[in-house]
Design an enzyme around this catalytic site. Structure first.
Site, PDB file in Angstrom:
ATOM      1  N   LEU A  43       0.852  -1.186   0.000  1.00 44.66           N
ATOM      2  CA  LEU A  43       0.000   0.000   0.000  1.00 44.66           C
ATOM      3  C   LEU A  43       0.887   1.236   0.000  1.00 44.66           C
ATOM      4  CD1 LEU A  43      -3.013  -0.341   2.513  1.00 44.66           C
ATOM      5  CD2 LEU A  43      -3.124   0.118   0.062  1.00 44.66           C
ATOM      6  N   ASP A  44       0.543   2.231  -0.812  1.00 49.65           N
ATOM      7  CA  ASP A  44       1.297   3.480  -0.834  1.00 49.65           C
ATOM      8  C   ASP A  44       1.237   4.159   0.534  1.00 49.65           C
ATOM      9  OD1 ASP A  44       1.887   3.193  -3.519  1.00 49.65           O
ATOM     10  OD2 ASP A  44       0.147   4.348  -4.180  1.00 49.65           O
TER      11      ASP A  44
END
Length: 297
Positions: A43-44
């Site tokens: 996930l960013d």
């Protein structure tokens, strides 16, 4: 007798904004007092929500954890395009979205729904000649990743908010793994001629793992615990194949069984509920793909 896999399984983390997936892994190594921690599906840093993490032998299972679909809630800002297709990048172009109607947005979203060809974001983790695209971009290189097929089964507008020259659209997305939500934001803005980028992203589902399973880091700090044991994780991720105790012992030794006419991978579960292995038919054998509970434990 103490279960040797009592501390092995998955933790579904509700990742906070501003942390990388590796930051979460580092925190959990300290919380669970083990180096054997790994994550599935990056996930960013700006994104929040479901991050699936393996603990102890659960890290071995991550390689077999195939999440075909994912779901997100997001906010798209229409009226500006950025270098990263999200709010962390610099604005490179745009036009006032004051005259963009909700009807035109819905029509453009419909065109981005279904089986589509999507060009991944240039700041993605996709490797180009052995180097990740986002590393090349941040080094000043021009990166153009070829479009690839993805499936967007749901792309719905939940709310519209006007903010000066911008139009913010809250959306819900259900898509195939490999779909980039920031690319949907970019393409929606391009289709409307005003530019677009992502300002918020929350992952709500990864395959069978939901926000309802998720624990925050503060909860885990206070009470380290698994979201799912390894037994539960296998049984939730794959169709269950009940096996006898004798068959369970054979699979634990890596032996094969007679075929059953099965299609795809199944979780072989013993009468007492222990998930022994992932199995798949290969010719005239029902063979192990991953042994969760080897007899050497």
């Amino acid at each position: 007798m103490t279960d040797p896999l009592a501390s092995s399984g998955l933790v579904v983390v509700d990742k906070p904004q501003g942390m990388t997936s590796h930051d979460v892994v580092s925190r959990l190594r300290r919380i669970f007092s083990t180096r054997r921690v790994g994550h599935a599906g990056t996930l960013d840093p700006m994104a929040t929500g479901v991050l699936v993490v393996g603990i102890e032998r659960g890290t071995r299972f991550l390689a077999h954890l195939v999440a075909a679909t994912k779901s997100y809630d997001a906010t798209i800002r229409l009226g500006a395009a950025t270098t990263t297709d999200d709010a962390e990048g610099s604005v490179v172009s745009g036009a006032s979205a004051a005259s963009v109607t909700e009807e035109s947005v819905l029509a453009a979203m419909a065109d981005l729904t279904g089986d589509i060809m999507q060009r991944p974001a240039s700041v993605s983790a996709i490797k180009i000649d052995g180097k990740r695209a986002h590393e090349r971009v941040r080094a000043g290189e021009e990166v153009e990743i070829p479009a690839r097929p993805v499936t967007v089964s749901r792309f719905e507008a939940l709310a519209f908010r006007r903010s000066g020259e911008f139009l913010d659209v809250d959306v819900s997305v259900h898509c195939s793994s490999g779909t980039y939500i920031r690319s949907l934001a970019r393409d929606l803005g391009e289709a409307l001629g005003v530019g677009g980028h992502l300002t918020a992203l929350r992952r709500t589902e990864v395959g069978p793992f939901l926000l309802a399973d998720a624990l925050t880091l503060s909860q885990l700090e206070k009470q380290p615990r698994l979201s799912l044991t390894l037994d539960e994780a296998l049984a939730r991720s794959y169709p269950v194949l009940p096996v006898t105790e004798e068959e369970a012992e054979a699979l634990a030794m890596g032996k094969w069984l007679e075929p059953r006419g099965l299609d795809g991978i199944h979780a072989a579960v013993a009468p007492d509920g222990r998930s022994i292995a992932l199995v798949r038919e290969k010719g005239k054998r029902l063979a192990t793909v991953f042994v969760a509970r080897p007899n050497t434990l």
